[in-house]
Design a protein around this motif. Structure first.
Motif, PDB file in Angstrom:
ATOM      1  N   MET A   1       0.689  -1.472  -0.427  1.00 29.59           N
ATOM      2  CA  MET A   1       0.013   0.030  -0.165  1.00 29.59           C
ATOM      3  C   MET A   1       1.076   1.601  -0.047  1.00 29.59           C
ATOM      4  N   PRO A   2       0.714   2.094  -0.423  1.00 32.71           N
ATOM      5  CA  PRO A   2       1.442   3.772  -0.487  1.00 32.71           C
ATOM      6  C   PRO A   2       1.200   4.473   0.719  1.00 32.71           C
ATOM      7  N   ILE A   3       2.551   4.764   0.921  1.00 29.64           N
ATOM      8  CA  ILE A   3       2.907   5.980   1.631  1.00 29.64           C
ATOM      9  C   ILE A   3       3.328   7.013   1.138  1.00 29.64           C
ATOM     10  N   VAL A   4       2.294   7.894   1.363  1.00 31.22           N
ATOM     11  CA  VAL A   4       3.138   9.571   0.919  1.00 31.22           C
ATOM     12  C   VAL A   4       4.081   9.998   1.854  1.00 31.22           C
ATOM     13  N   THR A   5       4.709  10.854   2.062  1.00 30.68           N
ATOM     14  CA  THR A   5       5.580  11.475   3.067  1.00 30.68           C
ATOM     15  C   THR A   5       5.728  12.695   3.067  1.00 30.68           C
ATOM     16  N   VAL A   6       5.632  14.020   3.611  1.00 35.53           N
ATOM     17  CA  VAL A   6       5.608  15.286   2.799  1.00 35.53           C
ATOM     18  C   VAL A   6       6.053  16.089   4.101  1.00 35.53           C
ATOM     19  N   THR A   7       7.135  16.718   3.668  1.00 30.92           N
ATOM     20  CA  THR A   7       7.933  17.871   4.606  1.00 30.92           C
ATOM     21  C   THR A   7       7.554  18.861   4.389  1.00 30.92           C
ATOM     22  N   LEU A   8       7.026  19.454   6.172  1.00 28.76           N
ATOM     23  CA  LEU A   8       6.530  21.343   5.821  1.00 28.76           C
ATOM     24  C   LEU A   8       7.271  21.853   7.657  1.00 28.76           C
ATOM     25  N   ILE A   9       7.521  22.831   7.041  1.00 24.03           N
ATOM     26  CA  ILE A   9       8.323  23.810   7.820  1.00 24.03           C
ATOM     27  C   ILE A   9       6.936  23.875   9.102  1.00 24.03           C
ATOM     28  N   GLU A  10       7.343  23.670   9.911  1.00 24.00           N
ATOM     29  CA  GLU A  10       6.365  23.843  11.345  1.00 24.00           C
ATOM     30  C   GLU A  10       5.850  25.374  11.169  1.00 24.00           C
ATOM     31  N   GLY A  11       4.614  24.802  11.895  1.00 29.46           N
ATOM     32  CA  GLY A  11       3.935  26.075  11.941  1.00 29.46           C
ATOM     33  C   GLY A  11       1.977  26.004  11.474  1.00 29.46           C
ATOM     34  N   TYR A  12       2.300  25.549  10.622  1.00 26.44           N
ATOM     35  CA  TYR A  12       0.515  24.786   9.444  1.00 26.44           C
ATOM     36  C   TYR A  12      -0.564  24.269  11.585  1.00 26.44           C
ATOM     37  N   GLU A  13      -1.475  25.031  11.391  1.00 28.19           N
ATOM     38  CA  GLU A  13      -2.752  24.843  11.805  1.00 28.19           C
ATOM     39  C   GLU A  13      -3.226  22.698  11.719  1.00 28.19           C
ATOM     40  N   ASP A  14      -3.456  22.669  12.668  1.00 22.59           N
ATOM     41  CA  ASP A  14      -4.143  20.760  13.112  1.00 22.59           C
ATOM     42  C   ASP A  14      -5.157  21.093  11.990  1.00 22.59           C
ATOM     43  N   HIS A  15      -6.069  22.075  11.189  1.00 24.66           N
ATOM     44  CA  HIS A  15      -6.953  21.824  10.154  1.00 24.66           C
ATOM     45  C   HIS A  15      -6.249  21.539   8.657  1.00 24.66           C
ATOM     46  N   VAL A  16      -4.924  22.545   9.033  1.00 25.39           N
ATOM     47  CA  VAL A  16      -4.560  22.998   7.485  1.00 25.39           C
ATOM     48  C   VAL A  16      -3.662  21.255   7.513  1.00 25.39           C
ATOM     49  N   ARG A  17      -3.236  21.226   8.170  1.00 25.94           N
ATOM     50  CA  ARG A  17      -2.334  19.523   8.507  1.00 25.94           C
ATOM     51  C   ARG A  17      -3.700  18.539   8.066  1.00 25.94           C
ATOM     52  N   THR A  18      -4.721  18.293   7.942  1.00 26.14           N
ATOM     53  CA  THR A  18      -5.409  17.429   8.264  1.00 26.14           C
ATOM     54  C   THR A  18      -6.360  17.400   6.248  1.00 26.14           C
ATOM     55  N   ARG A  19      -6.616  18.838   6.293  1.00 25.01           N
ATOM     56  CA  ARG A  19      -7.013  19.007   4.910  1.00 25.01           C
ATOM     57  C   ARG A  19      -5.436  18.756   4.349  1.00 25.01           C
ATOM     58  N   LEU A  20      -4.772  18.952   4.163  1.00 20.28           N
ATOM     59  CA  LEU A  20      -3.731  18.730   3.041  1.00 20.28           C
ATOM     60  C   LEU A  20      -3.476  16.643   3.844  1.00 20.28           C
ATOM     61  N   SER A  21      -3.340  16.471   4.211  1.00 15.20           N
ATOM     62  CA  SER A  21      -3.255  14.812   4.238  1.00 15.20           C
ATOM     63  C   SER A  21      -4.746  13.972   3.845  1.00 15.20           C
ATOM     64  N   GLU A  22      -5.520  14.755   3.781  1.00 15.97           N
ATOM     65  CA  GLU A  22      -7.363  14.247   3.481  1.00 15.97           C
ATOM     66  C   GLU A  22      -7.414  14.214   1.715  1.00 15.97           C
ATOM     67  N   ARG A  23      -6.812  15.502   1.224  1.00 12.06           N
ATOM     68  CA  ARG A  23      -6.911  15.105  -0.160  1.00 12.06           C
ATOM     69  C   ARG A  23      -5.350  14.283  -0.815  1.00 12.06           C
ATOM     70  N   LEU A  24      -4.625  14.768   0.029  1.00 15.34           N
ATOM     71  CA  LEU A  24      -3.334  13.841  -0.315  1.00 15.34           C
ATOM     72  C   LEU A  24      -3.557  12.184  -0.649  1.00 15.34           C
ATOM     73  N   THR A  25      -4.131  11.787   0.310  1.00 14.44           N
ATOM     74  CA  THR A  25      -5.390  10.053   0.384  1.00 14.44           C
ATOM     75  C   THR A  25      -6.638  10.012  -0.572  1.00 14.44           C
ATOM     76  N   ASP A  26      -7.061  10.845  -0.922  1.00 15.93           N
ATOM     77  CA  ASP A  26      -7.909  11.225  -1.609  1.00 15.93           C
ATOM     78  C   ASP A  26      -7.036  11.223  -3.109  1.00 15.93           C
ATOM     79  N   THR A  27      -6.465  11.829  -3.392  1.00 19.73           N
ATOM     80  CA  THR A  27      -5.524  11.948  -4.529  1.00 19.73           C
ATOM     81  C   THR A  27      -4.995  10.632  -4.971  1.00 19.73           C
TER      82      THR A  27
END
Length: 172
Positions: A1-27
């Motif tokens: 199964m696929p694993i997507v790894t993303v590196t971000l600078i600290e500081g994004y709000e929880d809801h932004v990280r969640t939205r990013l993770s959901e969209r990556l999953t959907d993609t």
């Protein structure tokens, strides 16, 4: 199964990280046919002092408002006839298309157009769907209309689908 790894600078709000993770999953799910539970998304965060590009330290950017939130803000403002607030989410080339091929660019024209159709109308939203394209995002809004016809009779349960196109976070 696929694993997507993303590196971000600290500081994004929880809801932004969640939205990013959901969209990556959907993609991943839609691109290679994986099931939701088979897609793993890992967000690694590094401190701003541990991140540099072009010999310059960087900070996290400001994440844009979710497209559905922009559409909801517009619809809420239009429902309240707060045209100034509604204009705050419009792009410079904004236009609207209504039944019968009626195209409008001014928000006040919607009120005038509706005045010839019914006394009042209220939208009840059932769901919003987002679709991403190369030049922006499409948001579909599904629901029902209720209100009062010009004759005074009530109406309810009239289904509608609104389609909004956003470019650079604004309604086009």
């Amino acid at each position: 199964m696929p694993i997507v790894t993303v590196t971000l600078i600290e500081g994004y709000e929880d809801h932004v990280r969640t939205r990013l993770s959901e969209r990556l999953t959907d993609t991943v799910r839609e691109t290679i046919g994986a099931v939701n539970d088979g897609v793993t998304v890992v967000l690694n965060e590094v401190s701003a002092t541990s991140y540099m590009r072009g010999r310059t330290g960087k900070s996290p950017g400001v994440a844009p408002r979710a497209p559905t939130e922009t559409v909801r803000a517009f619809l809420d403002a239009m429902g309240a006839r707060d045209f100034d607030a509604a204009r705050g989410v419009l792009g410079s080339r904004f236009s609207m298309m209504f039944p019968g091929g009626v195209r409008m660019r001014r928000l006040e024209d919607v009120q005038d157009w509706a005045a010839g159709r019914y006394r009042s109308a209220t939208k009840t939203y059932q769901r919003f769907d987002e679709a991403f394209a190369e030049d922006g995002t499409i948001v579909y809004c599904y629901g029902t209309l209720s209100g009062e016809w010009l004759s005074g009779g009530a109406f309810a349960g009239i289904r509608f689908v609104d389609r909004f196109r956003l470019v650079d976070g604004l309604l086009a």
